[in-house]
Every structure is written in C-alpha cells, then in structure tokens.
Design a protein around this motif. Sequence first.
Motif, PDB file in Angstrom:
ATOM      1  N   GLU A   5       1.890   1.406   1.588  1.00  0.00           N
ATOM      2  CA  GLU A   5       1.491   0.013   1.816  1.00  0.00           C
ATOM      3  C   GLU A   5       0.149  -0.268   1.122  1.00  0.00           C
ATOM      4  OE1 GLU A   5       3.295  -2.145   3.606  1.00  0.00           O
ATOM      5  OE2 GLU A   5       4.811  -0.690   4.256  1.00  0.00           O
ATOM      6  N   GLU A  13      -2.716  -3.585   0.566  1.00  0.00           N
ATOM      7  CA  GLU A  13      -3.121  -4.970   0.826  1.00  0.00           C
ATOM      8  C   GLU A  13      -4.457  -5.204   0.145  1.00  0.00           C
ATOM      9  OE1 GLU A  13      -4.195  -7.795   4.632  1.00  0.00           O
ATOM     10  OE2 GLU A  13      -2.295  -6.720   4.597  1.00  0.00           O
ATOM     11  N   LEU A  43      -7.655   3.567   7.860  1.00  0.00           N
ATOM     12  CA  LEU A  43      -6.396   3.571   7.104  1.00  0.00           C
ATOM     13  C   LEU A  43      -5.682   4.919   7.164  1.00  0.00           C
ATOM     14  CD1 LEU A  43      -7.677   1.591   4.014  1.00  0.00           C
ATOM     15  CD2 LEU A  43      -5.932   0.781   5.634  1.00  0.00           C
ATOM     16  N   LEU A  97      -6.710  -2.025   0.083  1.00  0.00           N
ATOM     17  CA  LEU A  97      -6.530  -1.136   1.222  1.00  0.00           C
ATOM     18  C   LEU A  97      -5.195  -0.422   1.046  1.00  0.00           C
ATOM     19  CD1 LEU A  97      -7.490  -3.649   4.052  1.00  0.00           C
ATOM     20  CD2 LEU A  97      -9.002  -1.988   2.943  1.00  0.00           C
ATOM     21  N   THR A 112      -2.470   2.498   2.694  1.00  0.00           N
ATOM     22  CA  THR A 112      -2.130   3.282   3.883  1.00  0.00           C
ATOM     23  C   THR A 112      -0.622   3.525   3.937  1.00  0.00           C
ATOM     24  OG1 THR A 112      -2.341   3.375   6.305  1.00  0.00           O
ATOM     25  CG2 THR A 112      -1.866   1.224   5.341  1.00  0.00           C
ATOM     26  N   PRO A 122       1.401   0.472   8.127  1.00  0.00           N
ATOM     27  CA  PRO A 122       0.946  -0.922   8.073  1.00  0.00           C
ATOM     28  C   PRO A 122       0.199  -1.359   9.326  1.00  0.00           C
ATOM     29  CG  PRO A 122       3.348  -0.818   8.290  1.00  0.00           C
ATOM     30  CD  PRO A 122       2.872   0.583   8.006  1.00  0.00           C
ATOM     31  N   ILE A 162      -3.641  -1.597   9.028  1.00  0.00           N
ATOM     32  CA  ILE A 162      -4.297  -2.512   8.102  1.00  0.00           C
ATOM     33  C   ILE A 162      -5.210  -3.542   8.783  1.00  0.00           C
ATOM     34  CG2 ILE A 162      -3.848  -4.401   6.474  1.00  0.00           C
ATOM     35  CD1 ILE A 162      -1.650  -2.660   5.252  1.00  0.00           C
ATOM     36  N   ARG A 209      -8.961  -3.975   7.589  1.00  0.00           N
ATOM     37  CA  ARG A 209      -9.318  -5.206   6.870  1.00  0.00           C
ATOM     38  C   ARG A 209     -10.553  -5.858   7.489  1.00  0.00           C
ATOM     39  NH1 ARG A 209      -4.563  -8.012   7.143  1.00  0.00           N
ATOM     40  NH2 ARG A 209      -5.221  -8.820   9.161  1.00  0.00           N
TER      41      ARG A 209
END
Length: 425
Positions: free
Chosen positions: A325, A327, A352, A388, A390, A393, A396, A400
């Motif tokens: 994942e 983001e 993460l 980011l 990981t 999810p 996150i 974040r």
Amino acid sequence: MSEFAAVDVIRAKRDGHTLSDAQIDWVLDAYTKGVVADEQMSALAMAILLRGMTPGEIARWTAAMIASGERLDLSAVTRPTVDKHSTGGVGDKITLPLTPLVAACGAAVPQLSGRGLGHTGGTLDKLESIPGWRARLGNDEFVSQLRDVGAVICAAGEGLAPADRKLYALRDVTGTVEAIPLIASSIMSKKIAEGTGALVLDVKVGTGAFMKDLAAARELASTMVELGKAHGVNTVALLTDMNTPLGRTVGNAVEVEESLEVLAGGGPADVVELTLALAREMLAAAGIDADPARVLASGAAMDSWKAMIRAQGGDPDAPLPTARETEVLRAAEDGVVEAVDALEIGLAAWRLGAGRARKEDPVSFGAGVVLKVRPGDSVRAGDVLLELRTDDPGRIPAARDTAAGAIRIGESAPTHGRLLIDRIA
C-alpha cells in the motif's frame, strides 16, 4: 557469603558516593549471574542517572562489562581494523555504504550492529530485507570474513559483553536510557570487546536523536573518546545533526535502495557528505592513506558491498521487498519547506510497521517513508511532500497524522545548519 550487598551499593550511589572498583566489579558480575535482581539493578541505574559517575567509575564500569564475556581475537586479520558507531537516528543508513567503502580503501571493518527500537532504525533490520542475508555469524566466520572480504556487518555474539545485553534491555523499560555513563559504557564495552584497533563515533544531536542537547552530546562523545583511548583503541567522535532525516528514505528496504544509489555514485548529498566524512576519519584513524571519494567513484565500494552481502548468504542482485500500500501526502498551500522534523518522520515510519515497539516485534521490510522535499524546497499546493508505504492499510491514518505534523511550510527558506557540528578527539 559475599562481602557486598546490592542494597548497600544502591544506597552508596543514591547518596552521591563514588563506587569502589570492587563494588563495581561485584555488582556487574553478580547481575550477569542473576545474583543481583532486575529490580535492584533498576534502582542502581536510576541512581546513576540522577547522581552521575566520575570518569574513574565509568572506566571501571566499562571494564567490568567487557570482563563479563569474551573478547574477539582479530590477530589473524592483516589489514588495519577500524569500526564506526552511530548513536542512532532517522534515515541513518550510513553504515551500509560506509562499511564496504572503507573496506575497499584497504581497511578491515568489524561492524557489530543492532536492531531498531521506537523511532530509530536498526542496521540489521535494513540488511535483513535482502533475501537470504543473515545477521548471526559465529566468531570463526566473523574473523574469516573480515580477513577475506574486509567487511562484516552482523549482530554481536551472545558471549560479547553479556552484562551489557542484560542491562540494555533493563534500561529501555525503566526510563534510564539517557544516563550518559550507561550509554557510554554500553557502546564502548561492545566496541572494545570486538577487538577493533580504531573507532569513529557518530554522535547524533537533534530532535530525531537520543541526545537532543548539544552540551549533553558533547559530554557523551568526550566520555566515549576517553574510554576508547584508555583501552588502547584510537577513538574519534563527530557530532552530527539529526534535526532533519538523513537522505530521502526512512525504513528498511527503502534505505537499502538509497544506499545502493550512493554506492553507484549517486544518492542524496547529505548521505554522501556524511559517508565520506566518516570514511576519511576511519581511514586516518587506521593509518591508511586513501581518497574515499575516488574509491567510491571507481565502483570498488559496490564490488565490496556485493562480496560482503554474498558472504553472509544474501543475494545482492535480488529484488528488494516493496510495500503493498502507498499513500501520498500533499502540500495544502504554496510556500517554502521550513523544516522536516526527524522525530515525527521516524514515528510515522514506525507506525507504518518499519520499526518495533518491543525487541521481539517483527518489522515490515517494505514499510517506510519516502520524502519528496527537503528544507528549503519551494512547493505549490497539491505537490507531493512524501509517500507513506505499508503492508497494512490500517496503519496509514495514524502515520499520516504524524507525518503531516513533520513538514512545516512557511514563507521563507530556513537558515541551513551544518551537518557536521564538531569533532572530538
């Protein structure tokens, strides 16, 4: 029956007295053997944190920790031996390009490294993202690889300063990590026991370091330099900035990738600068006349890296793990990046899955943060500030939120501080 009692040693330090050589020798030997209980050593560690130790006490404490185990014999290694130790930071991947570079310059580098805990990354965790690579080597394997390849990065053996291994774990859960006498003796007992002839210390200062304060960092560096010299190890320390993460990556596999960029002749300017500065110090301490910048450009350091990885079972050409994942975090406004806080970025990477809360926790090799901006960069609203990464999810949102507070955007460029703050020899 023992001539000492743990409670008397605790009281002596609690009340500000200087412990005798005999008291120090006894309490560390008894703790290693389980005669002194964890709660008693916890009380003594807290007394040391609050009351401090004299230089003589620290020297004896270090010697007693060395004496609790074995000392490696590196006499079979014909090259000059020199090691580097960092007190830990965010994005601090310097050991990875530095060790093979210094080996390619003609030294032997016996690098005993550790794992990450909390927001600071661990060299062994980074290297274990390479398929097949193993951290544990027997003493004979260690010496043989040092002799044949010139570079080893591995975990310290069970027999090396066992008193430190026990006390290190205790300090972490009793709020005594910051005690300078205990930090200095912990680091130096392992480095002296490993048998290196010279040592360069990278003492980090700033938000992402254990030492936030320059005066405390200078005290720690001076203490360790004196300990090294007292044990016949030529020791030098550099104080380096850790307010901003080193390089553009924080994690495990992502930091290996960035280290490979450096070994290939590229990489972020700050990572290259610190790698070369430490290499020059290590070569000077070992008495080797070589230009690490020229050796790095020649490709010889990359050859040394591949030989080191293969010697420990790793495949230097295998693809590295990648997170499932990703983001991105974008700028909310136009402006200039005033700061990228190392601690907050380190905590985001930890959230993460790149780090661990307890020593026994697993890490995610693909997890981490990839920075797209540095202090001084101009940005427009909507520009990507960082990625980011990981495998989970669910991690996150918290990461974040943490990362969003790490990057400060304003109207004017910051005054750039120096990466290299001071040198203590």
